[in-house]
Write a protein that holds these residues in place. Structure first.
Motif, PDB file in Angstrom:
ATOM      1  N   SER B 292       0.898  -1.371  -0.032  1.00 48.74           N
ATOM      2  CA  SER B 292       0.052  -0.043   0.106  1.00 48.74           C
ATOM      3  C   SER B 292       0.939   1.310   0.126  1.00 48.74           C
ATOM      4  O   SER B 292       0.695   1.998  -0.858  1.00 48.74           O
ATOM      5  CB  SER B 292      -1.125  -0.171   1.273  1.00 48.74           C
ATOM      6  OG  SER B 292      -1.535  -0.979   1.195  1.00 48.74           O
ATOM      7  N   PHE B 296       0.667   3.418  -3.279  1.00 46.62           N
ATOM      8  CA  PHE B 296       0.005   4.811  -3.388  1.00 46.62           C
ATOM      9  C   PHE B 296       0.994   5.974  -3.385  1.00 46.62           C
ATOM     10  O   PHE B 296       0.670   7.015  -4.276  1.00 46.62           O
ATOM     11  CB  PHE B 296      -0.747   4.988  -1.830  1.00 46.62           C
ATOM     12  CG  PHE B 296      -2.174   4.317  -2.111  1.00 46.62           C
ATOM     13  CD1 PHE B 296      -3.234   4.897  -2.958  1.00 46.62           C
ATOM     14  CD2 PHE B 296      -2.418   3.085  -1.409  1.00 46.62           C
ATOM     15  CE1 PHE B 296      -4.501   4.304  -2.832  1.00 46.62           C
ATOM     16  CE2 PHE B 296      -3.703   2.370  -1.270  1.00 46.62           C
ATOM     17  CZ  PHE B 296      -4.628   3.193  -2.427  1.00 46.62           C
ATOM     18  N   ARG B 312      -7.050  11.268   0.830  1.00 47.78           N
ATOM     19  CA  ARG B 312      -7.198   9.927   1.330  1.00 47.78           C
ATOM     20  C   ARG B 312      -6.045   9.072   1.197  1.00 47.78           C
ATOM     21  O   ARG B 312      -5.831   8.188   2.287  1.00 47.78           O
ATOM     22  CB  ARG B 312      -8.518   9.599   0.715  1.00 47.78           C
ATOM     23  CG  ARG B 312      -9.132   8.106   1.075  1.00 47.78           C
ATOM     24  CD  ARG B 312     -10.274   7.770   0.356  1.00 47.78           C
ATOM     25  NE  ARG B 312     -10.222   6.093   0.463  1.00 47.78           N
ATOM     26  CZ  ARG B 312     -10.205   5.376   1.795  1.00 47.78           C
ATOM     27  NH1 ARG B 312     -10.338   6.077   2.686  1.00 47.78           N
ATOM     28  NH2 ARG B 312     -10.298   4.338   1.679  1.00 47.78           N
ATOM     29  N   TYR B 313      -5.408   8.983   0.164  1.00 49.11           N
ATOM     30  CA  TYR B 313      -4.427   7.962  -0.189  1.00 49.11           C
ATOM     31  C   TYR B 313      -3.084   8.350   0.796  1.00 49.11           C
ATOM     32  O   TYR B 313      -2.632   7.313   1.321  1.00 49.11           O
ATOM     33  CB  TYR B 313      -3.841   8.385  -1.716  1.00 49.11           C
ATOM     34  CG  TYR B 313      -5.061   8.122  -2.782  1.00 49.11           C
ATOM     35  CD1 TYR B 313      -6.012   7.230  -2.405  1.00 49.11           C
ATOM     36  CD2 TYR B 313      -4.897   8.608  -3.901  1.00 49.11           C
ATOM     37  CE1 TYR B 313      -7.182   6.765  -3.212  1.00 49.11           C
ATOM     38  CE2 TYR B 313      -6.010   8.419  -4.731  1.00 49.11           C
ATOM     39  CZ  TYR B 313      -7.066   7.525  -4.560  1.00 49.11           C
ATOM     40  OH  TYR B 313      -7.980   7.340  -5.539  1.00 49.11           O
ATOM     41  N   ILE B 316      -3.875   6.764   3.957  1.00 51.23           N
ATOM     42  CA  ILE B 316      -3.801   5.321   3.523  1.00 51.23           C
ATOM     43  C   ILE B 316      -2.187   4.898   3.805  1.00 51.23           C
ATOM     44  O   ILE B 316      -1.897   4.277   4.846  1.00 51.23           O
ATOM     45  CB  ILE B 316      -4.387   4.825   2.315  1.00 51.23           C
ATOM     46  CG1 ILE B 316      -5.849   4.753   2.464  1.00 51.23           C
ATOM     47  CG2 ILE B 316      -3.681   3.122   2.355  1.00 51.23           C
ATOM     48  CD1 ILE B 316      -6.444   4.389   1.139  1.00 51.23           C
ATOM     49  N   GLU B 320      -0.666   2.801   6.920  1.00 46.13           N
ATOM     50  CA  GLU B 320       0.074   1.391   6.705  1.00 46.13           C
ATOM     51  C   GLU B 320       1.496   1.729   7.164  1.00 46.13           C
ATOM     52  O   GLU B 320       2.043   0.726   7.621  1.00 46.13           O
ATOM     53  CB  GLU B 320      -0.176   1.144   5.071  1.00 46.13           C
ATOM     54  CG  GLU B 320      -1.453   0.778   4.596  1.00 46.13           C
ATOM     55  CD  GLU B 320      -2.131  -0.405   5.201  1.00 46.13           C
ATOM     56  OE1 GLU B 320      -1.261  -1.392   5.258  1.00 46.13           O
ATOM     57  OE2 GLU B 320      -3.010  -0.213   5.847  1.00 46.13           O
ATOM     58  N   ARG B 323       1.509   0.916  10.590  1.00 46.46           N
ATOM     59  CA  ARG B 323       1.456  -0.800  10.902  1.00 46.46           C
ATOM     60  C   ARG B 323       2.659  -1.176  10.751  1.00 46.46           C
ATOM     61  O   ARG B 323       3.064  -2.142  11.441  1.00 46.46           O
ATOM     62  CB  ARG B 323       0.325  -1.252   9.839  1.00 46.46           C
ATOM     63  CG  ARG B 323      -0.475  -2.174  10.205  1.00 46.46           C
ATOM     64  CD  ARG B 323      -1.674  -2.545   9.055  1.00 46.46           C
ATOM     65  NE  ARG B 323      -1.084  -3.938   8.633  1.00 46.46           N
ATOM     66  CZ  ARG B 323      -1.926  -4.265   7.645  1.00 46.46           C
ATOM     67  NH1 ARG B 323      -2.623  -3.730   6.762  1.00 46.46           N
ATOM     68  NH2 ARG B 323      -1.730  -5.798   7.166  1.00 46.46           N
TER      69      ARG B 323
END
Lengths: 124, 515
Positions: B292, B296, B312-313, B316, B320, B323
């Motif tokens: 991701s 992106f 929005r991207y 993300i 990520e 994460r």
């Protein structure tokens, strides 16, 4: 005859499905599934031109799903690209045997665009 | 049971054979001696016969000499008489020596001697004197019955002795024959006995030694071929039974060590598979967010997007990337735990608030897992490291979601039990198979989850337990395969509840070092 090729995106990660959708753009019609059971249902319903398939998903392996799908005569023309982060050597052999393409995660966006456009143009 | 030694038995049998063979030779020697003695006696019998015939000849010479002289009157006819008369004493003496050990014959020879002496004195000498002056009277005397009677008696006596000697000789020959036959039988019997004995010894050695040795050789070949189940019968004489027992304990030991090796190998293979699964999992866990982030960012760099989409991207990418960072943290935690460095910032933590925050994070926008939260109205303040406790609670929620792949309700409950703050999280998911339940807190252990396509590293619960135990708390679970799991944790309540402890201000949290 369809206006746009139908792509079935199968991955348990919504962000990855979104990434593939955004990458491939507006030239395709997308159908999304988060697990193997859903994917089977949608494949039968929509008969997609290309399926982008994750291998490791909760509720069932993408490879088992692929084996089942290859048994169905209605889905013979469907092209399948395995998009996987990891699998064992045997899994890779099965994947290459049953699928039309293979993309390793993390993939380059250009690679995804190329492989999908090649497969849809072949079919056209 | 005391077993007789093989050496003792073999020595005893050899001694027995030696004794039997020795006895046979003794019998043989005795028989030979006895035969020789019989032969000696037979020789003596012949000598006696010869002696008797000699005496008879002399007696005949005495008689015929006298008669010839008396009838013819010529002196020359007297020569045989004179010769016999001079030789008689020596012949008698020699004969007597021959029959020394035979009283009957000796008595007879004495009788004959006396009669011959009387013959000289009573007849021969008077007749010879009479011839000098009255030849006619002498002639009458010579042809008298009295003289004939005497000579006949001497002859008869000598004949009787000869007959006796003949009988003796026959008896002796017969006895020698008997002895020889008996010796023959004894020697043949002894030979047969020793042959049988030696054959028996051979057979016994074959049975008691050779066969067990062959069995042991066969068994050893079987062992060499990989059959460790083979056993020898532990019977027979000492050393043989000892060999069998030693062999059996060897095969048992081999069997045991082979089994140990097989088990070790199985464990090694399992751990090898485990490691390979772990590497695959870690790689999967890294690659998914990485896909991701990279995807992106390259889209954002290559293409133009409307501002909302762009935002929005970027969000993300941010999520990520976090994460990935969290994953890196997990591995760091494992390293810290392994190295024994694990710092806690202890402060009063309100458990209900902390649980609510995690609920929002995990259940904010999912409809697959409806959550029911059951909390008390009063605050539950425990002593702990806020971030670490949040990590543990988050792990329990994420597991509840991850291991209910079909969706399903999740229930979280906070309460105070026996002076401790308790949180339990229940799901209706796949549960944990019984055989894996005692290993569930092991580092990197995943209880068959990879085969179900459930991603993860096997770190979460191991770290959670270390964190909870470092707080002086407890963590545990109940689970039924196919029906779901309930994980719970208990933490000591803060003594300063509800207000923070005055000696430990919030701005300077105490640090506890956990081994």
């Amino acid at each position: 005859v369809r206006e746009r090729p139908v792509i079935l995106l199968v991955d348990d990660e919504p962000t990855l499905r979104e990434l593939m959708k955004v990458t491939l753009g507006h030239g395709y019609h997308f159908v999304e599934a988060g697990d193997a059971a859903e994917a089977l249902e949608l494949a039968r319903k929509h008969v997609p031109d290309v399926m982008l398939l994750d291998v490791m998903m909760p509720g069932g392996s993408g490879l088992d799903l692929l084996r089942d799908l290859r048994e169905e005569p209605a889905l013979k023309s469907m092209r399948v690209v395995i998009v996987s982060a990891w699998q064992s050597a045997e899994d890779r052999d099965v994947a290459l045997d049953l699928a039309d393409g293979f993309l390793a995660k993390p993939f380059k966006v250009e690679e995804l665009v190329n492989i999908v456009s090649t497969l849809t143009e072949d079919a056209a | 049971v005391r077993r007789e030694s093989l050496v003792t038995r073999v020595v005893a049998l050899a001694v027995l054979v030696a004794v039997v063979v020795g006895a046979i030779f003794l019998v043989f020697v005795l028989a030979a001696t006895s035969i020789r003695r019989s032969a000696d006696k037979e020789t003596r019998s012949k000598d006696v016969t010869v002696g008797l015939l000699r005496l008879e000849t002399l007696a005949a010479d005495l008689e015929s000499g006298i008669r010839g002289y008396v009838l013819t009157g010529q002196r020359r006819f007297l020569a045989p008489y004179n010769r016999a008369k001079t030789q008689w004493p020596a012949a008698t003496k020699r004969f007597r020596a021959l029959v020394e050990k035979d009283p009957e014959q000796r008595a007879r020879v004495d009788l004959v001697s006396r009669e011959v002496d009387q013959y000289f004195t009573d007849y021969a000498e008077p007749v010879l004197m009479l011839m000098e002056f009255a030849p006619t009277a002498a002639r009458d005397e010579a042809s008298s019955n009295e003289r004939k009677r005497r000579v006949d008696q001497i002859r008869k006596q000598l004949d009787r002795m000869l007959a006796t000697e003949t009988v003796r000789s026959r008896e002796r020959a017969a006895s020698a024959d008997r002895v020889a036959r008996r010796a023959e039988i004894a020697v043949i019997g002894g030979l047969v006995a020793s042959v049988l004995l030696i054959l028996g010894l051979g057979a016994w050695v074959a049975r008691a030694v050779a066969r067990p040795v062959r069995n042991a050789a066969d068994a050893a070949t079987a062992v060499a071929g990989g059959d460790f189940e083979v056993r020898l019968p532990e019977e027979g004489v000492g050393e043989v039974a000892g060999l069998a027992a030693a062999f059996n304990s060897m095969t048992r030991a081999l069997d045991d060590s082979r089994r140990t090796l097989i088990e070790q190998n199985a464990r090694l293979q399992e751990s090898e598979r485990h490691k390979s699964d772990l590497i695959g999992m870690v790689s999967h866990e890294l690659r998914t967010p990485l896909s991701s982030v990279l995807g992106f960012t390259s889209l954002l760099l290559q293409r133009e997007f409307p501002p909302e989409e762009r935002h929005r991207y970027l969000e993300i990418v941010d999520t990520e990337a976090r994460r990935l960072a969290a994953l890196a943290e997990d591995f760091l935690d494992v390293r810290l735990l392994e190295e024994g460095r694990f710092d806690l910032r202890i402060e009063p933590v309100e458990l209900v608030t902390l649980v609510r925050e995690q609920v929002l994070l995990f259940f904010g926008n999912t409809r697959r897992h409806p959550l029911s939260l059951d909390v008390p109205t009063e605050p539950v303040v425990v002593e702990g490291d806020r971030d670490r406790l949040a990590q543990v609670v988050g792990n329990l929620f994420s597991n509840a979601i991850k291991y209910s792949p079909e969706g399903g309700p999740i229930e979280a409950r906070v309460k105070i039990v026996r002076g401790r703050g308790r949180l339990s999280v229940s799901d209706d998911g796949i549960g944990i198979p019984r055989q894996f339940q005692n290993r569930i807190f092991e580092r990197f252990f995943r209880a068959g989850a990879p085969s179900k396509g459930i991603a993860g590293t096997g770190i979460g619960l191991a770290v959670a337990r270390d964190i909870v135990e470092a707080h002086g708390g407890q963590i545990g679970f109940r689970s039924v395969e196919g029906r779901g799991s309930t994980f719970w944790l208990e933490l000591p309540l803060s003594p300063s509840e509800p207000a923070p402890e005055p000696t430990r201000p919030l701005s300077e949290p105490s640090r506890t070092r956990v081994p």
